[in-house]
Design an enzyme around this catalytic site. Structure first.
Site, PDB file in Angstrom:
ATOM      1  N   VAL A 119       0.827  -1.060   0.179  1.00 20.27           N
ATOM      2  CA  VAL A 119      -0.114   0.061  -0.070  1.00 20.27           C
ATOM      3  C   VAL A 119       0.709   1.315   0.247  1.00 20.27           C
ATOM      4  O   VAL A 119       0.411   2.357   0.366  1.00 20.27           O
ATOM      5  CB  VAL A 119      -0.804   0.100   1.079  1.00 20.27           C
ATOM      6  CG1 VAL A 119      -1.738  -1.054   1.088  1.00 20.27           C
ATOM      7  CG2 VAL A 119      -0.261   0.126   2.625  1.00 20.27           C
ATOM      8  N   ASP A 120       2.242   1.172  -0.309  1.00 20.07           N
ATOM      9  CA  ASP A 120       2.943   2.135  -0.210  1.00 20.07           C
ATOM     10  C   ASP A 120       3.217   3.146  -1.296  1.00 20.07           C
ATOM     11  O   ASP A 120       3.791   3.990  -1.400  1.00 20.07           O
ATOM     12  CB  ASP A 120       4.437   1.685   0.253  1.00 20.07           C
ATOM     13  CG  ASP A 120       4.868   0.617  -0.560  1.00 20.07           C
ATOM     14  OD1 ASP A 120       4.887   0.654  -1.778  1.00 20.07           O
ATOM     15  OD2 ASP A 120       5.778  -0.281  -0.214  1.00 20.07           O
ATOM     16  N   HIS A 135      -4.400  -4.132  -2.336  1.00 24.20           N
ATOM     17  CA  HIS A 135      -5.065  -3.630  -1.086  1.00 24.20           C
ATOM     18  C   HIS A 135      -5.218  -2.390  -0.883  1.00 24.20           C
ATOM     19  O   HIS A 135      -5.424  -2.103   0.242  1.00 24.20           O
ATOM     20  CB  HIS A 135      -4.021  -4.441  -0.035  1.00 24.20           C
ATOM     21  CG  HIS A 135      -3.845  -5.803  -0.008  1.00 24.20           C
ATOM     22  ND1 HIS A 135      -2.815  -6.603   0.509  1.00 24.20           N
ATOM     23  CD2 HIS A 135      -4.861  -6.859  -0.426  1.00 24.20           C
ATOM     24  CE1 HIS A 135      -3.223  -7.755   0.251  1.00 24.20           C
ATOM     25  NE2 HIS A 135      -4.186  -8.093  -0.330  1.00 24.20           N
ATOM     26  N   CYS A 143     -14.309   8.167   2.549  1.00 23.39           N
ATOM     27  CA  CYS A 143     -15.333   8.177   3.679  1.00 23.39           C
ATOM     28  C   CYS A 143     -16.156   7.178   3.681  1.00 23.39           C
ATOM     29  O   CYS A 143     -16.784   6.714   2.690  1.00 23.39           O
ATOM     30  CB  CYS A 143     -16.196   9.522   3.377  1.00 23.39           C
ATOM     31  SG  CYS A 143     -17.535   9.632   4.625  1.00 23.39           S
ATOM     32  N   CYS A 146     -19.962   8.879   2.665  1.00 17.48           N
ATOM     33  CA  CYS A 146     -20.346   9.345   1.187  1.00 17.48           C
ATOM     34  C   CYS A 146     -19.282   8.586   0.262  1.00 17.48           C
ATOM     35  O   CYS A 146     -19.536   9.024  -1.097  1.00 17.48           O
ATOM     36  CB  CYS A 146     -20.318  10.871   1.427  1.00 17.48           C
ATOM     37  SG  CYS A 146     -18.859  11.665   1.489  1.00 17.48           S
ATOM     38  N   GLY A 234       8.718 -10.949  -3.001  1.00 19.28           N
ATOM     39  CA  GLY A 234       8.741 -10.565  -1.775  1.00 19.28           C
ATOM     40  C   GLY A 234       7.505 -10.787  -1.009  1.00 19.28           C
ATOM     41  O   GLY A 234       7.267 -10.062  -0.220  1.00 19.28           O
ATOM     42  N   SER A 235       6.930 -11.812  -1.309  1.00 20.88           N
ATOM     43  CA  SER A 235       5.573 -12.465  -0.770  1.00 20.88           C
ATOM     44  C   SER A 235       5.708 -13.566   0.075  1.00 20.88           C
ATOM     45  O   SER A 235       6.128 -14.674  -0.776  1.00 20.88           O
ATOM     46  CB  SER A 235       4.422 -12.040  -1.582  1.00 20.88           C
ATOM     47  OG  SER A 235       3.227 -12.521  -1.079  1.00 20.88           O
ATOM     48  N   SER A 236       5.338 -13.923   1.157  1.00 26.02           N
ATOM     49  CA  SER A 236       5.168 -15.109   1.757  1.00 26.02           C
ATOM     50  C   SER A 236       4.138 -15.914   1.231  1.00 26.02           C
ATOM     51  O   SER A 236       3.673 -17.228   1.325  1.00 26.02           O
ATOM     52  CB  SER A 236       5.290 -14.964   3.236  1.00 26.02           C
ATOM     53  OG  SER A 236       3.885 -14.458   3.750  1.00 26.02           O
TER      54      SER A 236
END
Length: 299
Positions: A119-120, A135, A143, A146, A234-236
């Protein structure tokens, strides 16, 4: 980020061992049509820790769940105080060699796209295009009433003004941009509402316990169908939100290649797992493909 996910996973003893041979990765990229699936491990060299690697944050930190965030005003105060402090560090992170290598692969037409569990925003900052943020992004705020979107920078400025003097020292920053703070440090931190309707604001990310939007999943599945190979970086693959795409690729007979120092939940579906640091591995791959890496942008 998925309905009651598996936070911890113990590798079975019969998983194939990792290798240091980057040849299959080089060959796959040289052939083109590769789809990248990246996880927190690609951002550790930018100063953002991962969840499950050596020293991963799950050993000391439980991420906020969607259920807790929506049910409790105190949970939201705790989240926004910790996240506001974390954003000061998180927002200054810059792409590393791994991100720049992926951007180079894409720029030279070797990729069909990038799916990131992060999410960076660092893939985009490095120059990658066609990035699917599975993600969401910490750079946006939504919000819950709305559905209006705004920038995290805008909210950060509002929070700074509303919480003048909030300067606690955090023990650590986590992959979700959350800083480790005690309740005493959080104090009476002031949470701000939506400027349009007064509703509850939430970062535009998929929390643990929350489902990835189905249209986003469908888009990723279509990308898998159109790709020649899947390269996991780089993902488990502990959680199903990423593992399902590995399983889909393998079931379709598409080679799955993984670069991750530790065993992953997808190893049994992969033709190889390269157990090397990502920055080093991807820089080496780029050199073997005669691809110059973009320079680190000035800060």
């Amino acid at each position: 980020m998925r309905m009651r996910p598996t936070l911890h996973w113990t590798p079975p003893e019969d998983l194939p061992p990792g290798t240091t041979d980057l040849g299959p990765v080089v060959d796959a990229l040289r052939s083109g049509g590769v789809l990248v699936l990246s996880g927190a491990g690609i951002s550790t060299e930018s100063g953002i820790p991962d969840y499950r690697g050596e020293g991963g944050s799950l050993s000391r930190h439980t991420p906020m769940t969607y259920q807790d965030f929506t049910a409790s005003a105190q949970a939201r105060r705790r989240y926004w105080a910790r996240s506001h402090l974390g954003w000061r560090t998180f927002g200054r992170a810059r792409p590393n060699a791994g991100h720049r290598a992926v951007a180079a692969f894409g720029r030279h037409g070797l990729l069909t796209g990038v799916i990131t569990q992060n999410v960076d925003g660092l893939h985009q900052a490095a120059g990658s295009e066609d990035v699917v943020e599975l993600h969401g992004s910490l750079g946006r705020v939504v919000c819950l009433s709305c559905r209006a979107l705004s920038t995290r920078r805008e909210l950060a400025e509002r929070l700074e003004e509303a919480n003048a003097g909030f300067e606690p020292v955090s023990a650590a920053i986590n992959p979700d941009g959350d800083a480790d703070l005690t309740d005493e440090q959080i104090g009476d931190f002031r949470v701000l509402p939506c400027t349009i309707c007064g509703g509850v604001l939430k970062p535009d990310v998929v929390f643990f316990g929350e489902a990835v939007p189905p249209e986003r999943v469908a888009h990723c599945r279509d990308l898998i169908q159109r790709a020649a190979a899947l390269l996991v970086l780089g993902s488990s693959l502990t959680v199903m939100s990423g593992l399902r795409f590995v399983r889909q690729a393998a079931q379709a007979g598409k080679p799955v290649l993984i670069i991750n120092r530790d065993p992953t939940r997808g190893d049994a579906h992969a033709v190889t797992r390269v157990a090397l640091p990502l920055g080093t591995a991807l820089t080496t791959v780029a050199e073997r493909l005669d691809l110059p890496l973009p320079h680190q942008p000035a800060t």
